[in-house]
Design a protein around this motif. Structure first.
Motif: not given
Length: 482
Positions: A344, A346-349
């Motif tokens: 998260r 790192k901006g990951r879903r």
């Protein structure tokens, strides 16, 4: 003993054996909250209370760990004739279905330890105790029960917290009767005089207890080995397994000393780790392992226990996940939470789905591919063997947990596999808080476990298409095609 047995094989044998636990029972209460200010009345933190948890403690934590491993448990101990004793009785009914003797002694208050936590730090521990030594009538009752049960058990644990449930006369009789029946007795010892444990199979002192009981300083590796051997020979026990915290363990037997290195993890709380170690060691020995292999498995279990706050048992699924690191994807929940948090940042879903995944087939592969296409990291919750049996019936699973986990982990679309022992994955879902929750289109949204909670944090529910005619049950009923 079978020195060739592997840890994974050993885990699958734990459900086939019974272990007896005798010792000091108590309640462990934990109060969790946040500290935001210092009291104006005194230089102390003010804890704003949140949730409370109550677990069975002392010897009860050994029982709870054995239960989590899937091992059958018989239990005996002493409590007061009070409400806290009633609580323990209710817990034992679930944790020790093989039978329990709970001696209610007048004039004895059930021990209660209450720990207060603020922001992940323990602030205070409050103990309520009114110690009383088990009386002659109680001792006779427990020994009669031991004689009835000893043919069924494969190992006996004496969990000594020095609260009065294990007077020397009882310890002596338990060890003598166990040796006559060929049953090993493992002792988590207390005090300085270990002579009362003479004849036991294994003692499990920690570093401080080892130094006090042996009278030998334990400042370096050589001193620890000398102290353990001195204690072993002076007490007439078969082995000493010294637990050394960050330095691992040392196993001393007549054949010499064996070092078991520590497994490095972030330590949150060491409370109850010794109970986890002796429970796993006893279950391993009961299941046919040699002592060294059982000690290595106990070392692994202890390394997991210290990553948790409070006396949280280590389950068979936890150990299986730690032993089956296929591609580094099969992890316990705590590690999965760390990986998810990093993703998260790192901006990951993050996506989540779950199931038994017994006899992985083309329908599973398509389902997981569709799930992974909608997220950056897909976590798969995997039911352990016991929960599959409860959900699917006798004869299932067709494949054991370790094999199912490895096959799933080999799929490119699967990023993490997290085994769990409960019938539903709700705890995994609320811990990981995925942005995407995936189930099959044969479910309605209101039937999906975790859907309500998912909506609370704004997640998306996706019902993936199911390929008709493809299921594990159908494959098993159809049998092989020629």
């Amino acid at each position: 003993m079978n020195p060739a047995i592997t840890s994974e094989t050993l885990l699958h044998r734990l459900a086939d054996v019974q272990v007896m636990v005798i010792g000091d029972l108590m309640l462990d209460r934990a109060v969790f909250g946040q500290v935001g200010r210092i009291s104006p009345e005194a230089p102390i933190p003010v804890l704003e209370m949140g949730r409370e948890e109550t677990r069975i403690g002392g010897a009860g934590n050994v029982i709870a760990n054995l239960h989590a491993l899937g091992t059958q448990v018989a239990a005996a101990g002493m409590v007061g004739a009070d409400a806290e004793g009633d609580e323990i009785a209710g817990m034992l009914a679930e944790l020790a279905p093989a039978g329990a003797i709970l001696w209610r002694q007048e004039g004895c208050a059930t021990a209660v330890k209450t720990r207060y936590w603020g922001g992940g730090q323990q602030l205070l521990r409050v103990d309520r105790e009114n110690r009383a030594v088990l009386n002659q009538e109680g001792m006779a009752t427990i020994l009669d029960w031991l004689d009835e049960k000893i043919g069924d058990v494969r190992a006996i644990v004496l969990s000594d917290y020095a609260k009065g449930a294990l007077p020397p006369a009882l310890v002596e009789q338990v060890i003598a009767r166990a040796r006559a029946a060929g049953r090993p007795v493992l002792v988590d010892p207390k005090g300085r005089d270990y002579a009362r444990y003479r004849g036991a199979a294994v003692l499990t002192p920690n570093r401080r207890e080892l130094a006090e009981a042996s009278g030998v300083p334990v400042g370096d590796d050589g001193a620890v080995e000398h102290a353990a051997e001195a204690l072993r020979t002076s007490t007439g026990v078969d082995a000493v397994l010294a637990t050394l915290g960050g330095d691992g363990m040392l196993l001393a037997t007549s054949a010499g000393a064996t070092r078991i290195p520590a497994i490095r993890r972030e330590v949150f709380d060491v409370v109850g780790a010794g109970d986890t170690v002796i429970a796993t060691l006893a279950a391993g020995l009961a299941a046919g392992s040699d002592l060294a292999e059982a000690a290595r498995l106990a070392n692994l279990a202890g390394s997991i226990a210290v990553t948790r706050i409070g006396t949280v048992p280590v389950s068979r699924a936890d150990l299986m996940a730690a032993l089956a690191p296929a591609h580094g994807k099969v992890v316990e929940l705590e590690r999965a939470a760390e990986i998810v948090a990093d993703a998260r940042r790192k901006g990951r879903r993050v996506g989540f789905t779950n199931g038994c995944f017994d006899l992985l087939h083309a329908g599973h592969v398509a389902y997981l591919h569709a799930a992974r296409a909608r997220c950056d990291l897909l976590v798969v919750g995997l039911n352990d063997d016991a929960s599959v049996t409860r959900l699917k019936g006798p004869g299932r699973p067709a494949n054991r947990l370790a094999d199912r986990a490895r096959v799933l982990a080999a799929l490119a679309d699967v990023d993490l596999v997290v085994p769990f022992a409960e019938d539903t994955p709700l705890h995994l879902i609320t811990t990981l808080r995925p942005e995407l929750l995936v189930k099959g289109a044969d479910y309605r949204p209101d039937q999906v476990v975790g859907a309500r909670e998912l909506a609370e944090w704004g997640g998306e529910l996706y019902l993936a298409e199911i390929q008709p005619g493809l299921s594990t049950t159908a494959l098993l009923e159809r049998g092989p095609r020629h």
